[in-house]
Write a protein that holds these residues in place. Structure first.
Motif, short mmCIF file in Angstrom:
data_model
loop_
_atom_site.label_atom_id
_atom_site.label_comp_id
_atom_site.label_asym_id
_atom_site.label_seq_id
_atom_site.Cartn_x
_atom_site.Cartn_y
_atom_site.Cartn_z
N UNK A 48 -4.30 -6.27 -3.29
CA UNK A 48 -2.87 -6.11 -3.01
C UNK A 48 -2.16 -7.45 -3.07
N UNK A 49 -2.89 -8.49 -3.49
CA UNK A 49 -2.29 -9.82 -3.59
C UNK A 49 -2.35 -10.60 -2.28
N UNK A 50 -3.15 -10.14 -1.32
CA UNK A 50 -3.23 -10.81 -0.02
C UNK A 50 -4.42 -11.78 -0.02
N UNK A 152 -3.87 -6.52 9.38
CA UNK A 152 -4.81 -6.25 8.28
C UNK A 152 -6.18 -6.81 8.64
N UNK A 163 1.91 -13.11 8.03
CA UNK A 163 0.77 -12.37 8.56
C UNK A 163 0.00 -13.21 9.56
N UNK B 154 1.52 -11.12 -1.95
CA UNK B 154 1.19 -9.76 -1.52
C UNK B 154 2.22 -8.75 -2.02
N UNK B 212 5.83 -4.62 0.27
CA UNK B 212 4.67 -4.94 1.08
C UNK B 212 5.02 -4.75 2.54
N UNK B 214 2.62 -4.60 6.13
CA UNK B 214 1.29 -4.54 6.73
C UNK B 214 1.10 -3.38 7.70
N UNK B 218 -1.78 1.64 3.39
CA UNK B 218 -2.03 0.76 2.25
C UNK B 218 -0.85 -0.19 2.21
N UNK B 219 -1.08 -1.47 2.49
CA UNK B 219 0.05 -2.36 2.74
C UNK B 219 0.95 -2.61 1.53
N UNK B 220 0.42 -2.49 0.31
CA UNK B 220 1.26 -2.67 -0.88
C UNK B 220 1.75 -1.30 -1.34
#
Lengths: 408, 265
Positions: A48-50, A152, A163, B154, B212, B214, B218-220
């Protein structure tokens, strides 16, 4: 040797005289050069790019947490370059610092040097100060029962997406971290606090001044021994040791000479380095002209060494983006990444090549060594830890009266 | 339903190169270009690995990371090694096509404002390609994009393919600050910046949809393989939507998700 003042440095009544009815807090009086809450990072969200984020020095995180009795990857405060000042409030706070840092505890006007690689209990009003580093630039400060919410799956700070950490940001002056009170049997016990009601924690002025310095002596609940812990032999700091690399994944995008240059030259850490990446100064690494200096972006991991068009390598670190469009000539093996991350600006770095099989063996060896090191942690014996006040000893009248052996 | 002539886009295992990404990751590289066929191969392998993991196989894999033309396996070197993983992955690859591999593909319609003030580079882009502002907008608008992968930030989606006449290299001077929600193009791709960030792509518009969060399962919002179409909105509508979508209980799916399909295209 520190006296036990009734008033702390702000002139207010000493908080340690209050019953421990409020949960302890750790105030960030100064974050120093840079400080963030980190644990081992958040896995499972790269797609997800995290980024994983997490501490750059997981070995130090595990040692620091073991010293205060936290789980190995519990969140801690990762500190860069010194200047950090943390103040305990409301109740005693047990901390430990893993890293080659110079430390002090300040109580009122008095500052005393204390050891890293050992736990200490801060009394309310006490300040822990990281004044600098003997080696490296990173120290992990663990706090017993530190409570930081996770996002997360991790408390690690990633400020770009707000985050983790405290409100998703690096620590700033005035921030307060919470310490979770722990239930112990039928008593409510805060770390280092009293178990019996009515006990205000007042320290008597007679007796060894060691009871003020170590704190743990006077604050131990009766019948419950909570000693500090220390690492008898701290890990060594070996700046001459080469950093080991596995070639690729895009080693074939470079001239053969580049591969040789990387392992035969001395590179230096550039000042423009941070938790996203460590830039290196040194000989340029030339791309194969047929391939160019860009790739179709693919995944990166911490330790990957990407080389943009200017030929200057960058070692990607925990906060780096999850995918990248520059060729990666090599990747630092995982047991060496913490060691590399802890190098300071202008430190020399030398690399050497390794294959995957050797890297696996190195990983297992490093894990065994770290486990053995953590297993060697011992309690601090009180006689060992206390400073004997000789003048007081000689001047005190320890015997209340003469005894006549012949008396009936 | 498959379309005739699209046999090349059937989900089938393609050969790959296995590249070491250090001692904790292995990249399976399916090719060297950005196109739907390669992406489908990546997603097919990803689905097979996900199934194997769910069955308790492939112990030691931490996660997989799909990108344009590669799938990277992140693993714990204390639990497994690249030889063991590669052996299992090669057997998975050879085990033949599987109907269940076709993932659900979602089609989204996302609002975009192309008005002046929301599209700083639109006029420059139109000038560069020799078209009117309106025709440039139409080129961007009248394409259904595929989400190739998420990365850079993200929730940041890399989507394609931009029509050939609209393709330009990145800007010579990147911006240090691109406004959050900016819709941008470079080469054959279009993307949306979920937050303010540095950026070197051409900014054609702004999209108010949060990409996005959190707090979501599903965060995205978007996933590789999703399809995206843009629908134009006025500045006024953009501002209203922007305000409304900041609330946690705004139902993005209800407003923006058009459907789910199992087409193999």
């Amino acid at each position: 040797m520190m006296p036990c003042p009734v008033f702390n440095d702000t002139g207010q009544a000493d908080e340690s005289l209050e019953p421990s009815s409020t949960a302890a807090q750790l105030e960030i009086r100064s974050p120093g050069a840079y400080a963030t809450v980190q644990d081992r990072g958040r896995s499972g969200f790269r797609r997800f790019g995290v980024p994983v984020s997490g501490t750059l020095q997981p070995e130090l995180l595990r040692i620091a947490n073991a010293l205060v009795g936290n789980p190995p990857f519990h969140p801690a405060i990762e500190c860069f370059d010194g200047g950090q000042v943390f103040v305990a409030h409301h109740a005693p706070v047990r901390v430990a610092v893993a890293g080659w840092a110079r430390l002090q505890i300040q109580r009122g006007e008095h500052k005393e040097s204390i050891a890293a690689w050992q736990s200490h209990t801060l009394q309310p009003g006490d300040a822990l100060r990281l004044t600098g580093f003997e080696h490296g630039r990173i120290a992990l400060v663990s706090v017993e029962h530190l409570h930081v919410p996770t996002q997360l799956g991790s408390a690690s700070t990633y400020a770009r997406a707000a985050l983790g950490g405290l409100n998703g940001q690096a620590l700033t002056a005035g921030d307060r971290l919470s310490i979770q009170t722990v239930l112990s049997a039928d008593k409510m016990v805060a770390p280092g606090a009293h178990a019996q009601t009515g006990d205000t924690g007042r320290t008597t002025r007679t007796g060894h001044s060691a009871s003020c310095v170590s704190g743990n002596l006077k604050d131990r609940p009766s019948g419950q021994v909570r000693t500090e812990k220390r690492l008898p032999t701290p890990p060594g700091f070996f700046p001459q040791q080469a950093i080991r690399l596995i070639p690729g994944p895009q080693a074939d995008h470079f001239c053969q000479q580049a591969v040789e240059t990387l392992s035969s030259s001395v590179y230096r850490v550039d000042a423009a380095s941070d938790r996203m990446g460590m830039r290196l100064q040194g000989p340029q690494l030339l791309h194969d002209p047929a391939q160019g200096s860009e790739i179709i972006s693919d995944a990166i991991v911490a330790g990957a060494i990407q080389v943009p068009g200017d030929g200057k390598p960058i070692v990607l670190l925990a906060d780096a983006q999850t995918v990248g469009g520059y060729p990666k000539i090599a990747t630092v093996i995982s047991p060496d990444l913490g060691r590399l991350s802890n190098r300071k600006t202008d430190d020399p770095i030398q690399f050497e090549w390794m294959d995957n099989l050797q890297a696996n063996a190195a990983t297992r060896l490093a894990e065994q060594a770290l486990s053995a090191l953590i297993a060697s942690i011992i309690p601090v014996s009180t006689t060992e830890h206390s400073a004997i006040d000789l003048p007081a000893l000689y001047s005190s009248n320890l015997i209340s009266g003469m005894v006549n052996a012949k008396a009936p | 339903m498959t379309h005739s002539g699209d046999a090349s886009l059937q989900l089938k295992p393609l050969p790959f190169r296995a590249l070491d990404l250090g001692d904790t990751a292995l990249t399976l590289e399916f090719g060297n270009r950005i196109d739907p066929e390669l992406q489908s191969a990546v997603l097919a392998m990803d689905a097979r690995i996900a199934d194997a993991l769910a069955s308790g196989e492939l112990v030691g894999i931490v996660e997989t990371v799909p990108s344009f033309r590669s799938l990277t396996l992140i693993f714990d070197p204390l639990l497994t090694d690249r030889t063991t993983l590669l052996d299992k992955v090669e057997r998975l690859s050879a085990s033949g096509p599987d109907q269940q591999q076709t993932p659900d593909r979602r089609l989204w319609t996302l609002p975009i404002c192309y008005d002046t003030g929301y599209a700083p580079d639109l006029d420059d882009v139109a000038c560069s390609i020799g078209l009117s502002r309106m025709d440039t907008i139409d080129l961007h608008l009248n394409t259904e994009y595929r989400v190739y992968m998420l990365g850079f930030l993200p929730g940041f989606p890399f989507m394609g393919d931009i029509p050939p006449t609209l393709r330009l290299p990145r800007r010579n001077t990147p911006r240090t600050r691109v406004p959050a929600g900016s819709v941008a193009i470079a080469n054959a791709l279009t993307a949306i910046y979920p937050w303010e960030s540095p950026g070197g792509w051409h900014l054609l518009g702004r999209c108010p949809v949060p990409l996005f969060n959190p707090a979501r399962d599903q965060p995205a919002l978007l996933s590789p393989g999703d399809r995206v179409r843009f629908t134009p909105v006025s500045a006024q509508a953009f501002n209203q939507l922007d305000e409304a979508m900041r609330h946690q209980d705004y139902d993005i799916e209800a407003h923006c998700l058009q459907g789910v399909s199992k087409d193999s295209e």
